[in-house]
Design an enzyme around this catalytic site. Structure first.
Site, PDB file in Angstrom:
ATOM      1  N   CYS B  79     -10.790  -3.021   7.388  1.00  0.00           N
ATOM      2  CA  CYS B  79      -9.886  -4.175   7.305  1.00  0.00           C
ATOM      3  C   CYS B  79     -10.161  -4.998   6.051  1.00  0.00           C
ATOM      4  O   CYS B  79      -9.968  -4.505   4.948  1.00  0.00           O
ATOM      5  CB  CYS B  79      -9.948  -5.005   8.586  1.00  0.00           C
ATOM      6  SG  CYS B  79      -8.538  -6.121   8.750  1.00  0.00           S
ATOM      7  N   HIS B 183      -8.431  -1.021  12.364  1.00  0.00           N
ATOM      8  CA  HIS B 183      -9.754  -1.195  12.963  1.00  0.00           C
ATOM      9  C   HIS B 183     -10.085   0.022  13.830  1.00  0.00           C
ATOM     10  O   HIS B 183      -9.639   0.082  14.980  1.00  0.00           O
ATOM     11  CB  HIS B 183      -9.775  -2.447  13.847  1.00  0.00           C
ATOM     12  CG  HIS B 183      -9.778  -3.723  13.076  1.00  0.00           C
ATOM     13  ND1 HIS B 183     -10.931  -4.360  12.691  1.00  0.00           N
ATOM     14  CD2 HIS B 183      -8.762  -4.469  12.604  1.00  0.00           C
ATOM     15  CE1 HIS B 183     -10.628  -5.458  12.015  1.00  0.00           C
ATOM     16  NE2 HIS B 183      -9.316  -5.550  11.953  1.00  0.00           N
ATOM     17  N   GLU B 185     -12.728   0.588  15.370  1.00  0.00           N
ATOM     18  CA  GLU B 185     -13.498   0.117  16.531  1.00  0.00           C
ATOM     19  C   GLU B 185     -12.617  -0.544  17.595  1.00  0.00           C
ATOM     20  O   GLU B 185     -13.093  -0.901  18.664  1.00  0.00           O
ATOM     21  CB  GLU B 185     -14.611  -0.830  16.068  1.00  0.00           C
ATOM     22  CG  GLU B 185     -14.190  -2.260  15.736  1.00  0.00           C
ATOM     23  CD  GLU B 185     -13.509  -2.434  14.385  1.00  0.00           C
ATOM     24  OE1 GLU B 185     -13.133  -1.440  13.748  1.00  0.00           O
ATOM     25  OE2 GLU B 185     -13.335  -3.602  13.970  1.00  0.00           O
TER      26      GLU B 185
END
Lengths: 273, 202
Positions: B79, B183, B185
């Site tokens: 990001c 992202h 994650e």
């Protein structure tokens, strides 16, 4: 293509033993587990795009428990997590984000001190500051010439009044004007709940949802009133919402997130399946 | 076990990245110490927030980052951590980035589309890369950003459409620095698989 988001909402509270339970859950195994983390995992497996935890105790005693729930969820569920309920200060926000939440949702505290939105979005970034707006229809339009007048389904003119403390207190603030203000202050998203629809199973409140979606540059999450997948479809098509939040239809096992998404995909709404 | 260091420069929620990498079987630490970073098998440059703040906070680590990248070991920016890999950004006032990948960070133009671009969008893989091993083309990943990276085709690994096509994942000329605008994650199983792939690259 950017998909429309389906967001299950979990109300989290304390039980007598000090553990956490999810209010209104009828899944026998989950009630027994009494653990919002298990439910978060289940919704994740069903294809939820994000999760919202609402701390309905919202007390200082409850905060530690909530932090624990956030930490355990963030360790196992790798989709965005928003936490709301009783968030009053920069320090509250810091604690919740540090525990692993991606966004916080601020409601009453923002109405009482709009500067909290400005400050927190500057410190933590707009993307993690969601303003929750609870509102109620008010058909007294003649006495309120400064408000944004919308047309209800049956043609009645009305404005939408912001309410706080879970709908118990009216503020006299116009919801459209308030939403524009929090956008200016730096909020990254709006979570809109119409108290006229909340818990009714009648579908989203389309006039206000559509108005905010059209007026704002930031995404609008529609909330309150979902009873079936068609209501969610209408929230996207008629209400132009970017995301739909629902609780009961998922909790009571009537529909899975996947059922809703399949319904939407058949009707050409872009969803992640 | 691969030793992965997440650079801590005071921004963002690092817990999910940490847990995601642990999930991928790595030994993970969060550090702002140049020595720890230089000893790592792989480095993650995370980040949410504003570009200028990020560059200010990372100032003291610039030398160590360049030395690490020079060693040829893998680094992944996520990001804002992707955006600061670039030459400069127009966010706030024109600010220099780390200059590890040629190109600039620009804002989505004003249109009917909401900004930030927030939610799950599909990516088109434009270059085969170990990061995408086992990831089907068109997979959905989670984005939240108002600015995007504008770079040349050879530095783009994956593209995404939001009003226009922009770089969803980028790579430097020597091939050891990659960045994702999304992202991993927060992108469910697809994202965890990418983190797993990154750990395997290290």
């Amino acid at each position: 293509m950017l998909t429309k988001r389906i967001i299950p909402c979990l109300d989290v509270t304390l039980d007598e033993a000090g553990g956490t339970v999810v209010k209104g859950i009828e899944f026998v195994d989950l009630r027994k587990a009494g653990d919002p983390v298990e439910l978060a995992k289940r919704y994740n497996e069903q294809g939820a795009d994000e999760l919202v935890f609402l701390d309905i105790t919202a007390s200082h005693e409850g905060r530690g428990t909530m932090i624990d729930v956030i930490e355990r969820t963030a360790d196992e569920v790798f989709i965005p997590l928003t936490v709301g309920g009783g968030i009053n200060s920069i320090e509250d926000i810091r604690q919740i984000l540090r525990a692993g939440a991606d966004k916080v949702s601020i409601n009453t505290a923002a109405v009482k001190d709009p500067d909290l939105i400005r400050q927190s979005s500057q410190i933590f970034g707009s993307q993690c500051i969601v303003t929750a707006i609870d509102c109620k229809r008010n058909t007294d339009v003649e006495g309120n010439p400064d408000k944004v007048i919308l047309e209800l389904e049956d043609g009645t003119p009305a404005w939408y009044e912001v309410v706080i403390y879970g709908g118990r207190k009216s503020t006299g603030i116009d919801a459209v004007q308030w939403a524009k203000k929090v956008e200016e202050l730096g909020s990254g998203e709006i979570l809109l709940t119409s108290m006229d629809r909340d818990g009714t199973y009648d579908g989203f409140d389309i006039p206000i949802t559509r108005k905010l979606s059209e007026e704002l540059d930031i995404p609008v999450i529609a909330s309150g009133g979902v009873g079936n997948p068609q209501h969610i479809y209408e929230g996207f098509i008629k209400g132009k919402a970017d995301a739909a939040l629902a609780a009961s239809i998922f909790h009571f096992g009537e529909y899975t997130v996947q059922d809703v998404k399949e319904y939407l995909r058949e009707r050409n709404i872009p969803v992640r399946l | 076990m691969k030793n992965i260091v997440i650079i801590d420069y005071g921004l963002g929620n690092l817990r999910s990245v940490y847990k995601g990498l642990e999930h991928a079987g790595a030994s993970v630490s969060i550090s702002s110490d140049p020595g720890t970073m230089l000893a790592a098998d792989g480095v993650i440059l995370p980040g949410v927030g504003a570009f200028m703040d990020a560059m200010k906070n990372i100032e003291g680590l610039k030398g160590a980052i360049k030395e690490y990248v020079g060693s040829g070991k893998p680094m992944l920016g996520i990001c804002l951590g992707e955006q600061i890999l670039m030459d400069r950004s127009e966010e706030g006032k024109l600010t220099d980035g780390l200059g590890l990948i040629k190109g600039n960070v620009v804002r989505f133009p004003h249109s009917e589309l909401k900004v930030p671009h927030m939610g799950w969008n599909s990516i088109q893989i434009t270059q085969e890369h170990p990061l995408f091993e086992g990831i089907p083309d068109g997979s959905y990943v989670y984005f939240v950003h108002s600015y995007f990276v504008d770079t040349t085709q050879k530095n783009i690994l994956a593209a995404c459409g939001y009003g226009r096509t922009f770089a969803a994942a980028v790579i430097n000329d020597t091939g050891n620095v990659i960045g994702t605008q999304f992202h991993p994650e927060k992108s469910g199983n697809v994202g965890l698989k990418m983190l797993h792939n990154f750990v395997r690259m290290c």
